[in-house]
Scaffold this motif. Structure first.
Motif, PDB file in Angstrom:
ATOM      1  N   MET A   1       0.827  -1.216   0.000  1.00 17.51           N
ATOM      2  CA  MET A   1       0.000   0.000   0.000  1.00 17.51           C
ATOM      3  C   MET A   1       0.857   1.260   0.000  1.00 17.51           C
ATOM      4  O   MET A   1       0.444   2.295  -0.499  1.00 17.51           O
ATOM      5  N   ASN A   2       2.060   1.126   0.546  1.00 14.90           N
ATOM      6  CA  ASN A   2       3.000   2.245   0.491  1.00 14.90           C
ATOM      7  C   ASN A   2       3.323   2.584  -0.968  1.00 14.90           C
ATOM      8  O   ASN A   2       3.323   3.749  -1.370  1.00 14.90           O
ATOM      9  N   GLU A   3       3.557   1.540  -1.766  1.00 11.71           N
ATOM     10  CA  GLU A   3       3.833   1.752  -3.192  1.00 11.71           C
ATOM     11  C   GLU A   3       2.607   2.316  -3.905  1.00 11.71           C
ATOM     12  O   GLU A   3       2.695   3.280  -4.666  1.00 11.71           O
ATOM     13  N   ARG A   4       1.458   1.695  -3.616  1.00 14.95           N
ATOM     14  CA  ARG A   4       0.252   2.013  -4.367  1.00 14.95           C
ATOM     15  C   ARG A   4      -0.281   3.415  -4.045  1.00 14.95           C
ATOM     16  O   ARG A   4      -0.692   4.148  -4.934  1.00 14.95           O
ATOM     17  N   PHE A   5      -0.263   3.786  -2.759  1.00 14.10           N
ATOM     18  CA  PHE A   5      -0.944   5.023  -2.365  1.00 14.10           C
ATOM     19  C   PHE A   5      -0.016   6.168  -1.951  1.00 14.10           C
ATOM     20  O   PHE A   5      -0.442   7.314  -1.851  1.00 14.10           O
ATOM     21  N   PHE A   6       1.221   5.857  -1.658  1.00 17.70           N
ATOM     22  CA  PHE A   6       2.115   6.918  -1.153  1.00 17.70           C
ATOM     23  C   PHE A   6       3.395   7.033  -1.968  1.00 17.70           C
ATOM     24  O   PHE A   6       4.368   7.632  -1.518  1.00 17.70           O
ATOM     25  N   ASP A   7       3.407   6.439  -3.162  1.00 14.35           N
ATOM     26  CA  ASP A   7       4.611   6.445  -4.002  1.00 14.35           C
ATOM     27  C   ASP A   7       5.842   5.914  -3.268  1.00 14.35           C
ATOM     28  O   ASP A   7       6.960   6.367  -3.510  1.00 14.35           O
ATOM     29  N   GLY A   8       5.619   5.023  -2.339  1.00 13.43           N
ATOM     30  CA  GLY A   8       6.735   4.429  -1.590  1.00 13.43           C
ATOM     31  C   GLY A   8       7.432   5.396  -0.650  1.00 13.43           C
ATOM     32  O   GLY A   8       8.568   5.153  -0.235  1.00 13.43           O
ATOM     33  N   ALA A   9       6.747   6.492  -0.302  1.00 11.22           N
ATOM     34  CA  ALA A   9       7.393   7.541   0.496  1.00 11.22           C
ATOM     35  C   ALA A   9       7.491   7.206   1.987  1.00 11.22           C
ATOM     36  O   ALA A   9       8.309   7.779   2.698  1.00 11.22           O
ATOM     37  N   LEU A  10       6.639   6.291   2.456  1.00  2.00           N
ATOM     38  CA  LEU A  10       6.644   6.008   3.896  1.00  2.00           C
ATOM     39  C   LEU A  10       7.832   5.131   4.291  1.00  2.00           C
ATOM     40  O   LEU A  10       8.254   4.274   3.524  1.00  2.00           O
ATOM     41  N   SER A  11       8.312   5.361   5.494  1.00  2.00           N
ATOM     42  CA  SER A  11       9.402   4.529   6.011  1.00  2.00           C
ATOM     43  C   SER A  11       8.840   3.178   6.444  1.00  2.00           C
ATOM     44  O   SER A  11       7.691   3.097   6.856  1.00  2.00           O
ATOM     45  N   PRO A  12       9.672   2.148   6.372  1.00  2.00           N
ATOM     46  CA  PRO A  12       9.247   0.871   6.968  1.00  2.00           C
ATOM     47  C   PRO A  12       8.996   1.110   8.461  1.00  2.00           C
ATOM     48  O   PRO A  12       9.667   1.944   9.068  1.00  2.00           O
ATOM     49  N   ILE A  13       8.063   0.393   9.009  1.00  2.00           N
ATOM     50  CA  ILE A  13       7.707   0.635  10.404  1.00  2.00           C
ATOM     51  C   ILE A  13       7.494  -0.688  11.130  1.00  2.00           C
ATOM     52  O   ILE A  13       7.210  -1.713  10.494  1.00  2.00           O
ATOM     53  N   ARG A  14       7.637  -0.647  12.437  1.00  2.00           N
ATOM     54  CA  ARG A  14       7.454  -1.836  13.262  1.00  2.00           C
ATOM     55  C   ARG A  14       5.964  -2.060  13.516  1.00  2.00           C
ATOM     56  O   ARG A  14       5.212  -1.098  13.624  1.00  2.00           O
ATOM     57  N   PHE A  15       5.582  -3.306  13.633  1.00  2.00           N
ATOM     58  CA  PHE A  15       4.180  -3.630  13.926  1.00  2.00           C
ATOM     59  C   PHE A  15       4.053  -4.366  15.242  1.00  2.00           C
ATOM     60  O   PHE A  15       4.987  -5.022  15.688  1.00  2.00           O
ATOM     61  N   ARG A  16       2.890  -4.239  15.824  1.00  2.00           N
ATOM     62  CA  ARG A  16       2.605  -4.959  17.065  1.00  2.00           C
ATOM     63  C   ARG A  16       1.147  -5.389  17.038  1.00  2.00           C
ATOM     64  O   ARG A  16       0.288  -4.658  16.552  1.00  2.00           O
ATOM     65  N   VAL A  17       0.905  -6.577  17.519  1.00  3.07           N
ATOM     66  CA  VAL A  17      -0.475  -7.031  17.684  1.00  3.07           C
ATOM     67  C   VAL A  17      -0.830  -6.787  19.136  1.00  3.07           C
ATOM     68  O   VAL A  17      -0.159  -7.279  20.036  1.00  3.07           O
ATOM     69  N   SER A  18      -1.852  -5.962  19.364  1.00  2.00           N
ATOM     70  CA  SER A  18      -2.193  -5.599  20.733  1.00  2.00           C
ATOM     71  C   SER A  18      -3.340  -6.437  21.258  1.00  2.00           C
ATOM     72  O   SER A  18      -4.411  -6.484  20.656  1.00  2.00           O
ATOM     73  N   GLY A  19      -3.099  -7.061  22.375  1.00  2.00           N
ATOM     74  CA  GLY A  19      -4.152  -7.843  23.010  1.00  2.00           C
ATOM     75  C   GLY A  19      -5.042  -6.979  23.885  1.00  2.00           C
ATOM     76  O   GLY A  19      -6.049  -7.432  24.404  1.00  2.00           O
ATOM     77  N   ARG A  20      -4.631  -5.734  24.076  1.00  2.00           N
ATOM     78  CA  ARG A  20      -5.369  -4.863  24.995  1.00  2.00           C
ATOM     79  C   ARG A  20      -6.427  -4.024  24.302  1.00  2.00           C
ATOM     80  O   ARG A  20      -7.360  -3.567  24.945  1.00  2.00           O
ATOM     81  N   MET A  21      -6.242  -3.749  23.017  1.00  2.00           N
ATOM     82  CA  MET A  21      -7.153  -2.847  22.333  1.00  2.00           C
ATOM     83  C   MET A  21      -8.501  -3.540  22.134  1.00  2.00           C
ATOM     84  O   MET A  21      -8.584  -4.555  21.462  1.00  2.00           O
ATOM     85  N   ARG A  22      -9.514  -2.980  22.749  1.00  2.00           N
ATOM     86  CA  ARG A  22     -10.859  -3.559  22.649  1.00  2.00           C
ATOM     87  C   ARG A  22     -11.705  -2.751  21.668  1.00  2.00           C
ATOM     88  O   ARG A  22     -12.151  -3.253  20.654  1.00  2.00           O
ATOM     89  N   ARG A  23     -11.894  -1.480  21.984  1.00  2.00           N
ATOM     90  CA  ARG A  23     -12.700  -0.641  21.088  1.00  2.00           C
ATOM     91  C   ARG A  23     -11.855  -0.145  19.929  1.00  2.00           C
ATOM     92  O   ARG A  23     -12.321  -0.026  18.807  1.00  2.00           O
ATOM     93  N   LYS A  24     -10.630   0.184  20.219  1.00  2.00           N
ATOM     94  CA  LYS A  24      -9.742   0.723  19.205  1.00  2.00           C
ATOM     95  C   LYS A  24      -9.322  -0.389  18.254  1.00  2.00           C
ATOM     96  O   LYS A  24      -9.091  -1.522  18.676  1.00  2.00           O
ATOM     97  N   LEU A  25      -9.235  -0.050  16.971  1.00  2.00           N
ATOM     98  CA  LEU A  25      -8.854  -1.067  15.987  1.00  2.00           C
ATOM     99  C   LEU A  25      -7.351  -1.053  15.713  1.00  2.00           C
ATOM    100  O   LEU A  25      -6.743  -2.098  15.511  1.00  2.00           O
ATOM    101  N   GLY A  26      -6.834   0.167  15.678  1.00  2.00           N
ATOM    102  CA  GLY A  26      -5.404   0.291  15.414  1.00  2.00           C
ATOM    103  C   GLY A  26      -4.902   1.599  15.959  1.00  2.00           C
ATOM    104  O   GLY A  26      -5.697   2.483  16.295  1.00  2.00           O
ATOM    105  N   GLU A  27      -3.601   1.723  16.068  1.00  2.00           N
ATOM    106  CA  GLU A  27      -3.064   3.021  16.481  1.00  2.00           C
ATOM    107  C   GLU A  27      -1.628   3.161  16.021  1.00  2.00           C
ATOM    108  O   GLU A  27      -0.891   2.187  15.863  1.00  2.00           O
TER     109      GLU A  27
END
Ligand SMILES: [Zn+2]
Length: 229
Positions: free
Chosen positions: A126-152
């Motif tokens: 999606m970085n390639e498709r929507f941002f011309d590859g401008a975004l930096s690679p980033i770390r991901f985490r799966v949160s077991g605590r987020m109930r209402r929130k979907l992502g952050e």
């Protein structure tokens, strides 16, 4: 071992004092801070001495001379050894603090690994498709605590640079990858804001970008806390 100028100077001074007291057959005197061996003579005639002896009186240094002499017989040698060992090295050279073991990063649960890989792959695409590859690679985490929130998106509080994107475990399980893809894209717009020095919010710029990439701006996928959007 690297030695500072000061240490070399001290070693030289110690050698000259030992020579004056009758040391012979030693090529060089080297100090060290190894607590287990106070004085030793290497096969190459290097006299290795604990650094604290730089501060020792002649009476103690004389015992080093006796000890280092290969001709010294056993009883005399042992007496010299006792004098050497009685010298309170800790009073002169504080033991160097031991390096603290590095704190281990909390390890990623095995079951999260395929999810994290999939998120990273989606991010690349999606970085390639929507941002011309401008975004930096980033770390991901799966949160077991987020109930209402979907992502952050977490920002570094001092630099405001993006740190990681967290996606709720519940969200992935309950809503499936089509929805997760939208959530990720939403967070990527925040990442794009942060990396473009724009305010990270759901304002006009966010909504325009969301329309551009085809994410419904209505989706308040994350309810931002102070530094988390
Ligand atoms: Zn948001």
């Amino acid at each position: 071992m690297h030695q500072s100028q000061q240490e070399l100077f001290n070693d030289d001074l110690l050698m000259r004092r030992l020579n004056t007291l009758g040391l012979s057959g030693v090529r060089i005197v080297e100090s060290h801070e190894n607590q287990s061996v106070m004085v030793s003579l290497t096969a190459r005639r290097v006299l290795r001495v604990h650094r604290a002896f730089t501060y020792a009186p002649d009476s103690v240094l004389r015992s080093i001379v006796v000890f280092a002499d290969p001709r010294t017989r056993s009883p005399r040698r042992r007496r010299a050894q006792r004098v050497i060992l009685a010298f309170p090295v800790d009073a002169y050279v504080r033991p160097r603090p031991r390096r603290r073991p590095r704190r281990k990063r909390p390890s990623v649960p095995r079951e999260d690994r395929p999810i994290l890989q999939r998120l990273a792959k989606l991010h690349r695409e999606m970085n390639e498709r929507f941002f011309d590859g401008a975004l930096s690679p980033i770390r991901f985490r799966v949160s077991g605590r987020m109930r209402r929130k979907l992502g952050e998106l977490a920002l570094d509080p001092t630099t405001d640079r993006p740190l990681e994107i967290a996606i709720g475990h519940v969200h992935i399980q309950r809503d499936g990858w089509r929805e997760v893809e939208h959530t990720l894209l939403h967070e990527m717009i925040h990442q794009w804001q942060a990396e473009s020095d724009l305010p990270v919010d759901h304002g006009a710029i966010f909504r325009r970008k969301a329309r551009e990439v085809g994410v419904a701006p209505r989706a308040m996928r994350d309810i931002g806390r102070s530094r988390l959007q």
